[in-house]
Design a protein around this motif. Structure first.
Motif, PDB file in Angstrom:
ATOM      1  N   ALA A  56       0.754  -1.313  -0.136  1.00  0.00           N
ATOM      2  CA  ALA A  56       0.030  -0.006  -0.030  1.00  0.00           C
ATOM      3  C   ALA A  56       0.938   1.236  -0.025  1.00  0.00           C
ATOM      4  O   ALA A  56       1.836   1.342   0.627  1.00  0.00           O
ATOM      5  CB  ALA A  56      -0.948  -0.100   1.236  1.00  0.00           C
ATOM      6  N   ILE A  57       0.590   2.318  -0.620  1.00  0.00           N
ATOM      7  CA  ILE A  57       1.082   3.696  -0.888  1.00  0.00           C
ATOM      8  C   ILE A  57       0.032   4.703  -0.604  1.00  0.00           C
ATOM      9  O   ILE A  57      -1.051   4.264  -0.770  1.00  0.00           O
ATOM     10  CB  ILE A  57       2.004   3.915  -2.249  1.00  0.00           C
ATOM     11  N   ASP A  58       0.541   5.597  -0.146  1.00  0.00           N
ATOM     12  CA  ASP A  58      -0.375   6.871   0.211  1.00  0.00           C
ATOM     13  C   ASP A  58       0.216   7.907  -0.722  1.00  0.00           C
ATOM     14  O   ASP A  58       1.202   8.654  -0.327  1.00  0.00           O
ATOM     15  CB  ASP A  58      -0.467   7.306   1.691  1.00  0.00           C
ATOM     16  N   VAL A  59      -0.476   8.283  -1.757  1.00  0.00           N
ATOM     17  CA  VAL A  59       0.090   9.318  -2.787  1.00  0.00           C
ATOM     18  C   VAL A  59       0.130  10.628  -1.924  1.00  0.00           C
ATOM     19  O   VAL A  59       0.973  11.394  -2.284  1.00  0.00           O
ATOM     20  CB  VAL A  59      -0.883   9.361  -3.994  1.00  0.00           C
ATOM     21  N   LYS A  60      -0.907  10.852  -1.331  1.00  0.00           N
ATOM     22  CA  LYS A  60      -1.094  12.134  -0.346  1.00  0.00           C
ATOM     23  C   LYS A  60       0.143  12.564   0.476  1.00  0.00           C
ATOM     24  O   LYS A  60       0.796  13.585   0.616  1.00  0.00           O
ATOM     25  CB  LYS A  60      -2.223  12.358   0.521  1.00  0.00           C
ATOM     26  N   ALA A  61       0.897  11.409   0.978  1.00  0.00           N
ATOM     27  CA  ALA A  61       1.925  11.476   1.881  1.00  0.00           C
ATOM     28  C   ALA A  61       3.303  11.258   1.068  1.00  0.00           C
ATOM     29  O   ALA A  61       4.172  11.169   1.737  1.00  0.00           O
ATOM     30  CB  ALA A  61       1.757  10.305   2.833  1.00  0.00           C
ATOM     31  N   GLY A  62       3.021  11.292  -0.227  1.00  0.00           N
ATOM     32  CA  GLY A  62       4.506  11.332  -0.959  1.00  0.00           C
ATOM     33  C   GLY A  62       4.928   9.854  -1.613  1.00  0.00           C
ATOM     34  O   GLY A  62       6.002   9.657  -1.801  1.00  0.00           O
ATOM     35  N   GLY A  63       3.944   8.913  -1.509  1.00  0.00           N
ATOM     36  CA  GLY A  63       4.263   7.387  -1.762  1.00  0.00           C
ATOM     37  C   GLY A  63       4.122   7.321  -3.224  1.00  0.00           C
ATOM     38  O   GLY A  63       4.356   5.924  -3.592  1.00  0.00           O
ATOM     39  N   GLU A  64       4.017   8.118  -4.200  1.00  0.00           N
ATOM     40  CA  GLU A  64       3.851   8.034  -5.719  1.00  0.00           C
ATOM     41  C   GLU A  64       3.656   6.738  -5.892  1.00  0.00           C
ATOM     42  O   GLU A  64       4.352   6.216  -6.529  1.00  0.00           O
ATOM     43  CB  GLU A  64       4.904   8.985  -6.217  1.00  0.00           C
TER      44      GLU A  64
END
Length: 64
Positions: A56-64
Motif C-alpha cells: 500500500a502507498i499513500d500518494v498524499k503522503a508522497g508515496g507516489e
C-alpha cells in the motif's frame, strides 16, 4: 484464466483490496499469509508459492 507461473512481482497500489480482488477473481490466485512488515499490503499465492507482493502507498503522503 488461471496463472501457471509467476515469480516475485511487487505491486504498489493505493487500493490494496481492489488489487487483491483482481488477482483472486480474474487470475484465480489467492491471498495468503504475509510476514509482519511495516507497510500494509498483501501477498498473493499461485499454488503454494507467494508470487505477488502488494504494498500500500499513500500518494498524499508522497508515496507516489
Amino acid at each position: 484464466m488461471a496463472v501457471k507461473s509467476l515469480q516475485h512481482v511487487n505491486i504498489r497500489t493505493t487500493d490494496v483490496q481492489t488489487t487483491v480482488d483482481f488477482y483472486q477473481e480474474l487470475l484465480g490466485m489467492r491471498q495468503g499469509e504475509r510476514p509482519p512488515v511495516r507497510l500494509p499490503g498483501a501477498w498473493i499465492y499461485c499454488g503454494d508459492d507467494p508470487v505477488v507482493h502488494i504494498i500500500a502507498i499513500d500518494v498524499k503522503a508522497g508515496g507516489e
